[in-house]
Design an enzyme around this catalytic site. Structure first.
Site, mmCIF file in Angstrom:
data_model
loop_
_atom_site.group_PDB
_atom_site.id
_atom_site.type_symbol
_atom_site.label_atom_id
_atom_site.label_comp_id
_atom_site.label_asym_id
_atom_site.label_seq_id
_atom_site.Cartn_x
_atom_site.Cartn_y
_atom_site.Cartn_z
ATOM 1 N N HIS A 133 19.350 70.020 27.362
ATOM 2 C CA HIS A 133 19.197 69.024 28.427
ATOM 3 C C HIS A 133 19.370 69.712 29.768
ATOM 4 O O HIS A 133 20.219 70.590 29.901
ATOM 5 C CB HIS A 133 20.243 67.908 28.267
ATOM 6 C CG HIS A 133 19.876 66.674 29.007
ATOM 7 N ND1 HIS A 133 20.123 66.530 30.343
ATOM 8 C CD2 HIS A 133 19.251 65.552 28.596
ATOM 9 C CE1 HIS A 133 19.666 65.353 30.734
ATOM 10 N NE2 HIS A 133 19.131 64.734 29.703
ATOM 11 N N ASP A 190 18.188 62.304 21.681
ATOM 12 C CA ASP A 190 17.107 62.145 20.703
ATOM 13 C C ASP A 190 17.439 62.737 19.345
ATOM 14 O O ASP A 190 16.690 62.545 18.392
ATOM 15 C CB ASP A 190 15.828 62.792 21.245
ATOM 16 C CG ASP A 190 15.326 62.057 22.469
ATOM 17 O OD1 ASP A 190 15.252 60.827 22.399
ATOM 18 O OD2 ASP A 190 15.032 62.702 23.488
#
Ligand code: COA
Length: 385
Positions: free
Chosen positions: A266, A322
């Site tokens: 991320h 996710d």
């Protein structure tokens, strides 16, 4: 000359008071409230209103908003007719973008968007937000049936948002435990500062485009595998790995070929994404609820996360939202190519909160560039080239 930062890393694109994250401590807050508390105690309806209005609602405010959402679930039959002409093999996010953009043709009246730097008509902004959030779930679930050649199930007003979403997919009364997990997942996906799709919504909103086109722009941006599309890829990847004992060899091969591990990494988090921690916990609860009866996918995911920790943690790459959401949705009977659409349903609340904030003090986005092309030169007629 201004410095060019690829991916606008670290460049503030706006000022916002909607959500905040601490990427080194792994904390995410909506309007100051930690998502762990919201996931545990709130509902998607309440969290949406919190994001839109900026404060936790009273009973009466929540009841009013909830009723508005329930009354706005029905989608005009024209939209279903449009769906019938779309290829069943197309991606659901493409359908979703088309359907949401088309809604704008039915709900005009965007006078407050036609001039000035501010939209003072909060009723318009609120009503459009309700129309969109309420219909997102209906559209996504409708497509599941239309693409398979069936009539969709009509939304049921007596069910809450998460329950109705599950009902519209399966046609069966939702299991309260699954509905609560879906509700928590919707809360966790509802907002996440200035990510790519929210930025797309801001840019579209700054041009005073209609809210339906603003959300359509965001849906298109969320679809990519580097953003919301990763949850579908995670499940496909885990299916490819098959079993926990295959993880190590599979990972070594992928990393040697410089492939991306879906659901890992991320821009903002340098520790594990707090949403992934909560989703993982929900998976454990689900496993317990099922008496330990789950396929090998969750165990494969746990083994992969552990193996990645060894190889990717030194780069600050950990599981993101996710990584576990797709496995959860799969256990709910939702097909993998619809996972990103479920993400979009939830995120519509955050996108609309940012749209509203943008309209409160608008200036069109018009960044600059660092030109790297030819200097000025004379046009050469085609006969002389
Ligand atoms: N798998 C393997 N390596 C990864 C990785 C992943 N998922 N994510 C990041 N890295 C590595 C990169 O290879 C790079 O290594 P290097 O410095 O040796 O070249 C380093 O970590 C930094 O990655 P970078 O691509 O510059 O980070 P970014 O901030 O531009 O990208 C993402 C962020 C989310 C796009 C990226 O982590 C990614 O592609 N993740 C997979 C897709 C995904 O799950 N997206 C959902 C996000 S919520």
């Amino acid at each position: 000359m201004s410095e060019y930062l690829p991916g606008l890393e670290g460049v503030p694109a706006t000022q916002s008071n909607i959500s905040d994250l601490d990427g080194t401590r792994g904390i995410l807050t909506y309007r100051g409230y930690r998502i762990v508390d919201l996931a545990l105690h709130s509902t998607f309806e309440e969290t949406s209103l919190l994001l839109l209005d900026g404060h936790l609602p009273t009973y009466a405010q929540l009841e009013e908003f909830d009723q508005q959402l329930r009354s706005n679930r029905i989608v005009k039959y024209n939209v279903r007719e449009i769906m019938k002409y779309l290829p069943a093999t197309g991606h659901p996010m493409e359908m979703l973008q088309t359907a949401v953009a088309s809604l704008g043709m039915f709900y005009q009246g965007d006078e407050c968007l036609t001039g000035g730097s501010q939209c003072s008509d909060l009723n318009y902004v609120h009503n459009m937000s309700v129309k969109i959030i309420a219909r997102m779930a209906t559209i996504v679930a409708m497509w599941e049936h239309v693409r398979n050649g069936y009539d969709p199930y009509a939304p049921r007003k007596e069910l809450n948002y998460a329950e109705n979403l599950l009902y519209m997919f399966s046609g069966e009364d939702p299991d309260p435990f699954m509905a609560r997990i879906m509700d928590a997942s919707l809360i966790l996906h509802a907002e996440h500062t200035i990510n790519a799709s929210t930025f797309a919504a801001l840019v579209a909103g700054s041009t005073l485009a209609s809210p339906f086109l603003v959300i359509a722009a965001a849906i298109g941006t969320l679809a990519g595998p580097l953003h919301g599309g990763a949850n579908q890829r995670v499940v496909e990847m885990l299916e490819e790995i098959g079993r926990p004992e295959n993880v190590k060899a599979w990972l070594d091969e992928k990393l040697a070929s410089k492939a991306r591990i879906w659901g890992m990494g991320h821009r903002e988090y340098k520790v594990k994404d707090p949403r992934a921690t909560i989703l993982q916990k929900l998976m454990h609860e689900l496993m317990e609820h099922r008496g330990g009866n789950m396929g090998p996918m969750f165990e494969t995911a746990l083994a992969l996360e552990e193996a990645c920790e060894e190889k990717l943690a030194p780069k600050g790459v950990y599981a993101n939202v996710d990584f576990y959401s797709g496995i959860l949705y799969k256990e709910m009977g939702i097909p993998p190519d619809q996972f990103t659409s479920i993400f979009a349903i939830a995120r519509s609340a955050g996108w609309l909160a940012h749209w509203r904030e943008q309209l409160g003090d608008n200036r069109i986005f018009r960044p600059t560039q660092v030109y790297t092309g030819q200097s000025e030169r004379d046009y050469v007629p085609i006969s002389e080239r």
